[in-house]
Design a protein around this motif. Structure first.
Motif, PDB file in Angstrom:
ATOM      1  N   ASP A  72      35.818 -35.669   4.939  1.00 27.22           N
ATOM      2  CA  ASP A  72      35.679 -36.177   6.311  1.00 27.22           C
ATOM      3  C   ASP A  72      36.998 -36.710   6.863  1.00 27.22           C
ATOM      4  O   ASP A  72      38.059 -36.583   6.237  1.00 27.22           O
ATOM      5  CB  ASP A  72      34.581 -37.240   6.390  1.00 27.22           C
TER       6      ASP A  72
ATOM      7  N   ASP B  33      38.514 -39.578   7.106  1.00 29.14           N
ATOM      8  CA  ASP B  33      39.363 -40.467   6.318  1.00 29.14           C
ATOM      9  C   ASP B  33      39.347 -40.142   4.829  1.00 29.14           C
ATOM     10  O   ASP B  33      39.889 -40.907   4.028  1.00 29.14           O
ATOM     11  CB  ASP B  33      38.981 -41.933   6.566  1.00 29.14           C
TER      12      ASP B  33
ATOM     13  N   ASP C 171      36.945 -39.967   2.496  1.00 23.59           N
ATOM     14  CA  ASP C 171      36.093 -40.590   1.477  1.00 23.59           C
ATOM     15  C   ASP C 171      34.781 -39.844   1.249  1.00 23.59           C
ATOM     16  O   ASP C 171      34.096 -40.080   0.260  1.00 23.59           O
ATOM     17  CB  ASP C 171      35.857 -42.081   1.756  1.00 23.59           C
ATOM     18  N   ARG C 172      34.429 -38.925   2.153  1.00 26.96           N
ATOM     19  CA  ARG C 172      33.175 -38.187   1.959  1.00 26.96           C
ATOM     20  C   ARG C 172      33.448 -36.804   1.381  1.00 26.96           C
ATOM     21  O   ARG C 172      34.560 -36.291   1.498  1.00 26.96           O
ATOM     22  CB  ARG C 172      32.449 -38.003   3.289  1.00 26.96           C
TER      23      ARG C 172
ATOM     24  N   SER D 214      36.381 -43.002  10.346  1.00 28.36           N
ATOM     25  CA  SER D 214      35.838 -41.971   9.474  1.00 28.36           C
ATOM     26  C   SER D 214      35.651 -40.640  10.187  1.00 28.36           C
ATOM     27  O   SER D 214      36.600 -40.101  10.736  1.00 28.36           O
ATOM     28  CB  SER D 214      34.533 -42.478   8.869  1.00 28.36           C
TER      29      SER D 214
END
Ligand code: VG1
Ligand code: CO
Length: 544
Positions: free
Chosen positions: A278, A280, A282-283, A113
């Motif tokens: 972020d 990867d 996902d955020r 991440s």
């Protein structure tokens, strides 16, 4: 075929945390380390024969090396087909989308991440199941148990496959499809949101937007969707080329790690809308001109405006949030007359609720929001959700947030992180707090009366699994909360997270500074837990 059986011995540190196994790259580079974990993973999920597996990662250092190893182990474990993102790239939400779309058996996601990358940085691996979501604890625990008994693994001895050419190739009988990492995901977004309305907003000649991909995976996704398909000005996406070391940065979209974006949005003639994602993908962080939207508020505002988005026009089945996430969404759920589910930290706990149609939107205070479209949190989806709201309401982010507070009240919220503190000190702090819990209810402290004090446990209503010790929470009679938990994603020492929430319904007090407004609870947290004493720190490492 030249299968080789390699003798190996267990590594004691292979228990997956909040989101897979995350370690320093150097740890993963130890001989047999990755292979052991992959073998344990394939053994734990069982029945890998004739199945389809999706593989991709956030592009960080060691991504392609790890993928080559996994491919050579997958063929020995009987997989029939692999679907791999070109150059080994797939954002976490895209991987979830592709597992579902191609009805794969599951997926392997290589990511740590937002943790820094590069030879001295971190690496990570996790397994996602058929529904596209992170494996539940029953599986991650089984992987760990098998990793502790492993004595050998099997691997196919061959040249590396090509990850750069889109198309089909074979390794023995196993079909390997290298796919474009963006197309399926972009199509899914176009089916969820009102793209014509968003396009009209982005092309109206006035609206300005900035998206910071932080040198990580979302660059290609954001350029394709925002600039190509939705017509945003070229240059809207900044830091858009993924780099193996994230340009030496820390791609965590928050006020600390995205300071240039924040400064731009707070500047006098700054853009109307700003966002970041972020490592990867996902955020998400959402900013308006002159305002940062806390992730907890973002979830609540998205839920309150979901009827403006085509895919959610029929209404929400429920909202789920992690326990430390503020209770702002609870008020929206109440007014919509739908259930609110409170789960432990980590996206894997939302999977069952989404599968059973008990929740439509989910969120975490840690800059994660998502819905039933996939089974991971989804950064760009959240950005598009906000753009869709802005396109329909034709108001500024600031006005939308303020009107939300005026209607529902405001949940002042902050998280203070103390990173890389000695593990034994962190454990002592939690143990001492735990011992105090029975005495706390009814006590009056700094004017607050403790209503409950416990260590959060979760009973999954779908599969009846139980997750204990998910964070110490101290709730007060007026709804304020202080929560303490230790991170399950760090790779060095321990990270203490302190979550603080106060509820304000007085219309004259809705626009105060967050840290000032929460100061007395912040002090109370320190006196309850002895934070300064145990951590030896005077201030948190990161405040969000
Ligand atoms: C953190 C967050 C949690 C999130 C997890 C994975 O976990 O608090 O909400 O689901 O990271 O997110 P922890 O255990 O460190 O608090 V990600 O984007 O790092 O995969
Ligand atoms: Co992430």
């Amino acid at each position: 075929m030249p299968i080789i059986n390699i003798t190996s011995q267990p590594f004691t540190d292979q228990r997956p945390g909040t989101s897979g196994l995350r370690k320093r790259v150097k740890v993963f580079q130890q001989e047999h380390y990755l292979e052991n974990f992959v073998q344990a993973m394939f053994d734990a999920i069982g029945n890998t024969r004739n199945q389809t597996l999706v593989i991709g990662g956030d592009g960080r250092f060691y991504n392609e090396t790890a993928i080559q190893t996994i491919v050579k182990m997958a063929v020995v474990n009987g997989f029939k087909r692999l679907i791999i993102g070109q150059h080994g790239l797939l954002s976490t939400p895209a991987a979830s989308c592709i597992i579902r779309k191609y009805q794969a058996f599951g997926g392997v996601i290589l990511s740590a991440s937002h943790n820094p990358a590069g030879p001295e940085g971190d690496f990570g691996i996790k397994f996602n199941i058929r529904n596209g979501g992170p494996a539940p604890e029953s599986i991650t625990e089984a992987i760990y148990q098998l990793s502790q008994k492993i004595s050998s693994y099997r691997i196919f001895e061959c040249e590396d496959i090509s990850l750069s050419d889109i198309g089909t190739q074979y390794l023995q009988d196993m079909q390997i499809d290298i796919i474009d990492p963006v197309t399926d995901y972009a199509e899914m977004m176009a089916n969820i949101f009102d793209f014509p309305a968003i396009r009209a907003l982005l092309c109206n000649g006035r609206f300005q937007m900035r998206f910071d991909a932080m040198h990580a995976i979302t660059g290609p996704y954001a350029k394709e969707i925002l600039e190509k398909r939705l017509g945003a000005e070229v240059g809207t996406v900044i830091n858009g080329i993924p780099q193996a070391d994230f340009a030496g940065g820390h791609p965590d979209p928050n006020l600390t790690y995205a300071p240039e974006l924040v400064a731009e949005l707070f500047a006098e003639n700054g853009p109307d809308f700003g966002a970041a994602s972020d490592g990867d993908g996902d955020r998400n962080m959402i900013l308006g001109h002159g305002i940062f939207v806390t992730p907890s508020d973002s979830l609540a505002i998205m839920a309150a405006n979901a009827d403006l988005v085509p895919a959610y026009q029929e209404g929400l089945k429920g909202i789920a949030r992690s326990m430390p996430t503020s209770q702002a969404a609870d008020k929206v759920a109440k007014s919509l007359n739908i259930p609110l589910h409170e789960t432990p930290t980590g996206w894997k706990f939302f999977g069952n609720l989404l599968d059973a149609n008990l929740a439509t939107l989910c969120g975490e205070e840690s800059f994660g929001t998502g819905s039933n479209h996939i089974r991971e949190k989804d950064g760009l989806w959240a950005v598009l959700f906000w753009l869709n709201i802005l396109a329909v309401r034709q108001q500024s982010v600031l006005d939308i947030v303020r009107q939300h507070w005026q209607k529902y009240g405001r949940n002042y919220y902050t998280r203070h992180d103390y990173e890389e503190i000695p593990t034994n000190k962190a454990n002592q702090l939690i143990e001492r707090l735990q011992l105090q819990l029975p005495q706390l209810p009814g006590q009056k402290m700094n004017g607050y009366i403790v209503k409950y004090a416990d260590n959060f446990g979760y009973h999954d209503p779908v599969d009846n699994s139980i997750a204990e010790n998910q964070g110490i929470r101290i709730g007060f009679t007026d709804g304020c909360r202080i929560i303490f938990r230790l991170s399950g994603t760090g790779t060095q020492g321990a990270t203490l997270r302190v979550y603080i929430e106060a509820i304000e319904d007085n219309p004259d007090k809705l626009f105060a500074d967050t840290q000032t407004r929460l100061q007395d609870l912040i002090e109370l947290a320190d006196s309850l837990a002895g934070i300064k004493l145990f951590t030896g720190r005077n201030a948190p490492t990161v405040i969000t």
